[in-house]
Structure formats: structure tokens, C-alpha cells
Design an enzyme around this catalytic site. Structure first.
Site, PDB file in Angstrom:
ATOM      1  N   CYS A   1       0.837  -1.217   0.000  1.00  0.00           N
ATOM      2  CA  CYS A   1       0.000   0.000   0.000  1.00  0.00           C
ATOM      3  C   CYS A   1       0.861   1.252   0.000  1.00  0.00           C
ATOM      4  CB  CYS A   1      -0.881   0.057   1.249  1.00  0.00           C
ATOM      5  SG  CYS A   1      -1.960  -1.337   1.434  1.00  0.00           S
TER       6      CYS A   1
HETATM    7  C1  BEZ Z   1       0.652  -4.626   1.903  1.00  0.00           C
HETATM    8  O1  BEZ Z   1       0.066  -3.607   1.612  1.00  0.00           O
HETATM    9  O2  BEZ Z   1       1.854  -4.702   1.783  1.00  0.00           O
HETATM   10  C2  BEZ Z   1      -0.070  -5.846   2.396  1.00  0.00           C
HETATM   11  C3  BEZ Z   1      -1.229  -5.712   3.122  1.00  0.00           C
HETATM   12  C4  BEZ Z   1      -1.865  -6.840   3.577  1.00  0.00           C
HETATM   13  C5  BEZ Z   1      -1.349  -8.089   3.296  1.00  0.00           C
HETATM   14  C6  BEZ Z   1      -0.204  -8.207   2.530  1.00  0.00           C
HETATM   15  C7  BEZ Z   1       0.448  -7.072   2.073  1.00  0.00           C
END
Ligand code: BEZ
Length: 245
Positions: A75
Site C-alpha cells: 500500500c
Molecule cells: C501490503 O500492503 O503490503 C499488504 C497488506 C496486507 C497483506 C499483505 C500485504
């Protein structure tokens, strides 16, 4: 997944208090959002203050996109990349709004990290919804099946949803990615171009189309009408006709 993130040291500052605020999530009452549906409206707090979603959209296009949780790696890369592309979205009359399931203070802390590591110190350019109660996530069904079943029982993440909404507040395009797969900013811009071109010229766009390339004359348009509307066109098959737009 939430526990895995905690174990892996990912910060999720507002995760614990969130449990206490769950409302009732009734699958039977959840809006069914189809292409052409009115985008469900909501009032919510964001990093840029409280908004009413429809009022916030105003007469622009909007992209509402969800993020599983604050301080998560994928994200972080996505939000920074979309922020850097704000001028491109502005050119197309598109407003961006992110969503994550934590509160404004957590989002604001996270934005500092995004500005540090992705935007190279440049200001983060659009609001992030504080969907602590998961109300918007529920309205827009931004959850996996398993997480939807658990929504009232434990903290859950959203998936990576993208809703492209037009100025009439109609949902025009939906993309859904799992948490593990980061989105493609170029594809989001490309589909905005394709939607806006289709609206402006009553055409369709072929595979991998990008702005400037030939477009497709819809099969509902006769050759005579196509000639009148588009001038020259390339008739590869009676049903496959390309033209400039
Ligand atoms: C991420 O944004 O990196 C992420 C969020 C939830 C699970 C796996 C990755």
C-alpha cells in the site's frame, strides 16, 4: 493475515480499538454494485476532513481505492505512486481518494512515511478515508469472502478495490486485486482514458489501447453511419472496423 502482519512487525496502530466499533454487517442488505449503479454515498472522516462522498466528487470523475491497512508495504508503494501521478489525474478531471481501515491520526503518521520513502519529500496529494468501522468497505464490498464472514469477530483487511465513478456518480469500472498484488497505475490511467474516449466519441477501445491509437467502431453503427461520423475507417472484417478518434 492480520496476525501475520503483527508478527512480522508491521505497525497497525488502530487495530485493537477498531473491534469495539463494529456495526452490524448484513450480507442481504449490502448494496449490489454493478457497472452503471449509482455509487453508494456516505459521510466519513478523511485525512482532509469530513466529507460527503457525492458532494466531494462534485462534477469530477473519482477513483475510490482501498488499501488493506496502514503501514503496510504494498500500500505504501501504491499510495506514493498514485500521489506522484496526481497531475495526470487532474488533467483528466479525476479526483483520487484512498481508503484504509484505520483512523485519521494513523493515516497521517503513515503519510509521513509515504512522503519520506516514495514521493521523495513531495506532499501527499489526496485524502485517505478513515474507515475504522468498515462501513465503506462493507458498502462497496471491499472484502474477501473469508474476511466478510469474520467481519464482526476480528479485525479484517480490505482487498485492493478500485472504483471509477463518473460525474453522474455512476460506477463505470471496477477492479479487484488481492492484498498481495499491487495495482498498476498506468492501467488505472489507461482505463480512465478509455472510458472518457468512449463517452466523447461513442467508440470502443481494443486490447491494450492507449491514447492516440486507433479505436473500434461499435458493431451497432452501420458502415454508412460510420462514414458520416468518422470519415475513413479500416474494415478488417464486417464486425471489426478501426478508425482514428
Ligand atoms: C501490503 O500492503 O503490503 C499488504 C497488506 C496486507 C497483506 C499483505 C500485504
Amino acid at each position: 493475515m492480520f496476525k501475520q502482519l503483527i508478527r512480522s512487525g508491521v505497525r497497525t496502530p488502530a487495530a485493537a480499538p477498531r473491534l469495539a466499533r463494529f456495526i452490524s454487517f448484513d450480507a442481504a442488505k449490502q448494496p449490489r454494485i454493478r457497472l452503471g449503479s449509482e455509487a453508494p454515498n456516505f459521510d466519513v472522516d478523511t485525512t482532509e476532513g469530513k466529507i460527503n462522498f457525492h458532494n466531494w466528487i462534485g462534477d469530477k470523475w473519482a477513483i475510490l481505492f482501498s488499501h488493506p491497512a496502514d503501514f503496510t508495504p504494498v500500500c505504501t508503494t501504491e499510495l506514493g505512486a498514485f500521489s506522484k501521478l496526481k497531475p495526470e489525474f487532474d488533467k483528466r478531471g479525476v479526483k483520487l481518494i484512498g481508503l484504509s481501515t484505520e483512523g485519521v491520526p494513523s493515516h497521517k503518521e503513515w503519510i509521513k512515511d509515504i512522503e519520506e520513502v516514495v514521493t521523495n519529500g513531495a506532499k501527499f496529494e489526496f485524502p485517505i478515508i478513515a474507515d475504522e468501522k468498515l462501513e465503506v468497505s462493507y458498502l462497496y464490498d471491499m472484502l474477501t469472502e473469508a474476511d466478510f464472514q469474520q467481519i464482526a469477530k476480528k479485525p479484517v483487511f480490505t482487498v485492493r478495490s478500485v472504483f471509477v465513478i463518473d460525474p453522474a456518480k455512476k460506477v463505470r469500472l471496477i477492479m479487484t486485486y488481492p492484498a498481495s498484488t499491487g495495482r498498476n497505475t498506468a492501467e488505472v490511467l489507461r482505463v480512465v482514458d478509455a472510458l472518457q474516449k468512449a463517452d466523447a466519441k461513442s467508440i470502443a477501445t481494443p486490447v491494450n489501447w492507449t491514447e492516440g491509437e486507433d479505436v473500434i467502431i461499435p458493431p451497432t453503427v452501420s458502415d454508412e453511419a460510420a462514414k458520416e461520423k468518422f470519415g475513413d475507417f479500416n474494415k478488417v472484417k464486417p464486425y471489426l472496423r478501426f478508425t482514428k478518434a
